[in-house]
Design a protein around this motif. Structure first.
Motif, PDB file in Angstrom:
ATOM      1  N   VAL A 123       0.842  -1.201   0.000  1.00 22.42           N
ATOM      2  CA  VAL A 123       0.000   0.000   0.000  1.00 22.42           C
ATOM      3  C   VAL A 123       0.875   1.247   0.000  1.00 22.42           C
ATOM      4  O   VAL A 123       0.608   2.217  -0.726  1.00 22.42           O
ATOM      5  N   VAL A 124       1.945   1.228   0.811  1.00 23.45           N
ATOM      6  CA  VAL A 124       2.859   2.372   0.871  1.00 23.45           C
ATOM      7  C   VAL A 124       3.546   2.576  -0.476  1.00 23.45           C
ATOM      8  O   VAL A 124       3.638   3.707  -0.977  1.00 23.45           O
ATOM      9  N   PHE A 125       4.032   1.493  -1.078  1.00 24.01           N
ATOM     10  CA  PHE A 125       4.701   1.601  -2.379  1.00 24.01           C
ATOM     11  C   PHE A 125       3.741   2.134  -3.446  1.00 24.01           C
ATOM     12  O   PHE A 125       4.122   2.970  -4.270  1.00 24.01           O
ATOM     13  N   ILE A 126       2.511   1.646  -3.436  1.00 18.80           N
ATOM     14  CA  ILE A 126       1.538   2.112  -4.425  1.00 18.80           C
ATOM     15  C   ILE A 126       1.233   3.590  -4.215  1.00 18.80           C
ATOM     16  O   ILE A 126       1.136   4.362  -5.191  1.00 18.80           O
ATOM     17  N   ALA A 127       1.094   4.011  -2.961  1.00 18.79           N
ATOM     18  CA  ALA A 127       0.827   5.421  -2.678  1.00 18.79           C
ATOM     19  C   ALA A 127       1.979   6.301  -3.157  1.00 18.79           C
ATOM     20  O   ALA A 127       1.758   7.340  -3.809  1.00 18.79           O
ATOM     21  N   ILE A 128       3.208   5.889  -2.858  1.00 13.83           N
ATOM     22  CA  ILE A 128       4.375   6.649  -3.314  1.00 13.83           C
ATOM     23  C   ILE A 128       4.452   6.634  -4.836  1.00 13.83           C
ATOM     24  O   ILE A 128       4.729   7.656  -5.482  1.00 13.83           O
ATOM     25  N   GLY A 129       4.193   5.472  -5.434  1.00  7.01           N
ATOM     26  CA  GLY A 129       4.243   5.345  -6.891  1.00  7.01           C
ATOM     27  C   GLY A 129       3.237   6.245  -7.579  1.00  7.01           C
ATOM     28  O   GLY A 129       3.557   6.908  -8.574  1.00  7.01           O
ATOM     29  N   LEU A 130       2.014   6.292  -7.071  1.00  8.62           N
ATOM     30  CA  LEU A 130       0.994   7.150  -7.673  1.00  8.62           C
ATOM     31  C   LEU A 130       1.359   8.631  -7.540  1.00  8.62           C
ATOM     32  O   LEU A 130       1.091   9.431  -8.448  1.00  8.62           O
ATOM     33  N   MET A 131       1.994   8.980  -6.408  1.00  6.84           N
ATOM     34  CA  MET A 131       2.448  10.365  -6.255  1.00  6.84           C
ATOM     35  C   MET A 131       3.552  10.690  -7.251  1.00  6.84           C
ATOM     36  O   MET A 131       3.581  11.790  -7.825  1.00  6.84           O
ATOM     37  N   LEU A 132       4.459   9.734  -7.472  1.00  7.27           N
ATOM     38  CA  LEU A 132       5.518   9.946  -8.468  1.00  7.27           C
ATOM     39  C   LEU A 132       4.923  10.131  -9.859  1.00  7.27           C
ATOM     40  O   LEU A 132       5.355  11.000 -10.625  1.00  7.27           O
ATOM     41  N   ILE A 133       3.937   9.307 -10.194  1.00  9.56           N
ATOM     42  CA  ILE A 133       3.278   9.439 -11.504  1.00  9.56           C
ATOM     43  C   ILE A 133       2.631  10.813 -11.626  1.00  9.56           C
ATOM     44  O   ILE A 133       2.772  11.503 -12.644  1.00  9.56           O
ATOM     45  N   TYR A 134       1.925  11.227 -10.557  1.00 11.45           N
ATOM     46  CA  TYR A 134       1.197  12.489 -10.597  1.00 11.45           C
ATOM     47  C   TYR A 134       2.143  13.673 -10.775  1.00 11.45           C
ATOM     48  O   TYR A 134       1.947  14.517 -11.663  1.00 11.45           O
ATOM     49  N   PHE A 135       3.190  13.740  -9.957  1.00 13.93           N
ATOM     50  CA  PHE A 135       4.104  14.881 -10.039  1.00 13.93           C
ATOM     51  C   PHE A 135       4.945  14.855 -11.311  1.00 13.93           C
ATOM     52  O   PHE A 135       5.252  15.898 -11.883  1.00 13.93           O
ATOM     53  N   ALA A 136       5.301  13.653 -11.790  1.00 11.52           N
ATOM     54  CA  ALA A 136       6.064  13.560 -13.041  1.00 11.52           C
ATOM     55  C   ALA A 136       5.221  14.011 -14.221  1.00 11.52           C
ATOM     56  O   ALA A 136       5.728  14.653 -15.151  1.00 11.52           O
ATOM     57  N   HIS A 137       3.936  13.719 -14.197  1.00 14.93           N
ATOM     58  CA  HIS A 137       3.086  14.073 -15.336  1.00 14.93           C
ATOM     59  C   HIS A 137       2.811  15.583 -15.395  1.00 14.93           C
ATOM     60  O   HIS A 137       2.402  16.101 -16.434  1.00 14.93           O
ATOM     61  N   LEU A 138       3.044  16.282 -14.277  1.00 14.73           N
ATOM     62  CA  LEU A 138       2.861  17.733 -14.258  1.00 14.73           C
ATOM     63  C   LEU A 138       4.046  18.475 -14.882  1.00 14.73           C
ATOM     64  O   LEU A 138       3.916  19.638 -15.273  1.00 14.73           O
ATOM     65  N   ILE A 139       5.208  17.812 -14.977  1.00 16.67           N
ATOM     66  CA  ILE A 139       6.418  18.445 -15.503  1.00 16.67           C
ATOM     67  C   ILE A 139       6.381  18.428 -17.029  1.00 16.67           C
ATOM     68  O   ILE A 139       6.035  17.406 -17.640  1.00 16.67           O
ATOM     69  N   ASN A 140       6.736  19.547 -17.630  1.00 18.46           N
ATOM     70  CA  ASN A 140       6.828  19.601 -19.088  1.00 18.46           C
ATOM     71  C   ASN A 140       7.893  18.620 -19.554  1.00 18.46           C
ATOM     72  O   ASN A 140       9.055  18.695 -19.151  1.00 18.46           O
ATOM     73  N   TYR A 141       7.504  17.688 -20.415  1.00 21.20           N
ATOM     74  CA  TYR A 141       8.421  16.601 -20.787  1.00 21.20           C
ATOM     75  C   TYR A 141       9.685  17.096 -21.490  1.00 21.20           C
ATOM     76  O   TYR A 141      10.696  16.392 -21.530  1.00 21.20           O
ATOM     77  N   THR A 142       9.658  18.311 -22.050  1.00 16.46           N
ATOM     78  CA  THR A 142      10.860  18.829 -22.713  1.00 16.46           C
ATOM     79  C   THR A 142      12.000  19.046 -21.732  1.00 16.46           C
ATOM     80  O   THR A 142      13.166  19.049 -22.126  1.00 16.46           O
ATOM     81  N   LEU A 143      11.668  19.217 -20.446  1.00 14.44           N
ATOM     82  CA  LEU A 143      12.710  19.356 -19.424  1.00 14.44           C
ATOM     83  C   LEU A 143      13.575  18.106 -19.372  1.00 14.44           C
ATOM     84  O   LEU A 143      14.791  18.192 -19.143  1.00 14.44           O
TER      85      LEU A 143
END
Length: 407
Positions: free
Chosen positions: A53-73
């Motif tokens: 559960v902890v890994f999934i929670a951290i993983g979903l947060m990583l997905i969320y914050f990574a998807h907010l970054i402009n991929y050109t960076l």
């Protein structure tokens, strides 16, 4: 929560598939680790469930914050990140945490956690390849100025990963070749590279045949170097795959046989959630062989559903490749989706005995670790590309060309 949902963008189908796989992971990991947790933690069978559960929670947060970054960076940092991974792989090779005569992990100081450097190296390599291919499209068919600069990073990464994790190196190389093919590299260059890469593979197969014909005599590993011991492990796995192993005491043969029993017990519809019997006998039922547990509990139908989910994921990523107006984003989405789906297919193939035993996990379904978190970062990057494509479709008149501005 509503604020987070309002800021969530990207392909809704990919988001749905990620959440679906995460929920399935909770069920299967809990089932496959129940007996182990009972033995290790004096009857507390929920320990690994809470960890997942902890890994999934951290993983979903990583997905969320990574998807907010402009991929050109990521194009700007790809080159630096790739060359950082080279010394990390070298350090792991000589000083990493040892397992089965191979070093795959390094231990982080202070927090005392380990992570698999090959996961970071794969991510960095595909970011770097996507950048190189996007910048060299005009000269990509030239051997010296187009092909050599993109093949060298692949060779370096695969050679550094191979001594400790040959299966990951082969899968990384195969994914890279597919990306180069789509990137319009000349077929004769790819064909020659494939011939060279097949030489060590054929040597492994030949060694397995020779060893089997020599009555399966396997030298003791204690008096050999680490590299020699790893080669012996590879040969044994190929021999087990080709001939079924020499005895029931052979570890790889034992794993394969237990996986077959699990699949046979599952039948069409399975034994039901939490009713796996082979989790008590199958080594690593929560990671390398979790797909066999899925089939045992949910049957061939459940196994087919899992495969279908990964194929839909790949299909949506291919659509991103076709829609993305800029080469870097298109190559990045395709490369990362290829590596995740190819890894998933390789894991499934091992579980149903269509491929020699490897150490690759089933992305987003196997029990959490560094591989799980890096998979989430990769998905976040794919969704970042999807988010930009979504914006470009809504506002086509204000599109710019960020890739062309990158040096």
């Amino acid at each position: 929560m509503n604020h987070l949902l309002n800021k969530t963008r990207g392909d809704k189908v990919i988001w749905t598939l990620v959440v679906l796989l995460a929920m399935m992971s909770l069920l299967v990991v809990y089932s496959s680790t129940g007996s182990l947790a009972y033995k290790m933690y004096r009857g507390n069978t929920e320990v690994y469930l809470f960890k997942q559960v902890v890994f999934i929670a951290i993983g979903l947060m990583l997905i969320y914050f990574a998807h907010l970054i402009n991929y050109t960076l990521f194009s700007r940092i790809a080159q630096v990140l790739f060359w950082i991974t080279v010394p990390l792989l070298l350090y792991t090779l000589f000083f990493g945490v040892k397992l089965n005569e191979g070093s795959r992990w390094i231990r982080l100081p202070i927090i005392n956690l380990t992570f698999q450097t090959s996961d970071l190296a794969k991510l960095a390599l595909f970011m770097y390849l996507s950048r190189m291919l996007s910048k060299k499209q005009n000269i990509i068919k030239d051997f010296k100025t187009g092909f050599v600069p993109v093949i060298i990073p692949i060779v370096i990464t695969c050679l550094l990963i191979a001594p400790a994790n040959l299966s990951t190196a082969l899968l990384t190389g195969a994914t890279s070749m597919m990306l180069l093919f789509i990137g319009r590299v000349r077929m004769k260059h790819l064909f020659l590279t494939g011939l060279v890469a097949m030489i060590p593979v054929l040597l492994l197969i030949l060694s397995a045949v020779i060893q089997h014909n020599s009555n399966g005599i396997k030298a003791k590993a204690e008096n050999r170097s680490r590299l020699t011991a790893r080669v012996n492990t590879w040969v044994n796995r190929v021999e087990t795959f080709m001939y079924g192993g020499n005895s029931q005491d052979d570890e790889d043969n034992y794993q394969v046989n237990q996986a077959k029993i699990a699949i046979a017990k599952g039948g069409i519809v399975g034994l039901g959630p939490g009713n796996s019997e082979q989790r008590n006998f199958l080594p690593h039922p929560y990671s390398d062989f979790i797909y066999a547990i899925i089939i045992e509990e949910y049957g061939i139908v459940g196994g087919a559903v899992v495969m279908f989910v990964y194929l839909i994921f790949l299909f949506r990523s291919i659509q991103l490749f076709r829609k993305c107006p800029y080469a870097f984003g298109a190559f990045l989405a395709l490369a990362l989706s290829f590596t995740l789906v190819i890894q998933a297919m390789a894991n499934m193939a091992v579980n149903v005995n269509l491929f020699p035993v490897t150490g690759v996990t089933l992305p987003l379904l196997s029990m959490g670790g560094s591989s799980f978190l890096f998979t989430c970062v990769a998905i976040g990057l794919i969704l970042s590309v999807s988010r930009y494509v979504e914006k470009s479709e809504l506002k086509p008149a204000v599109q710019s060309s960020p890739e062309n501005e990158l040096s």
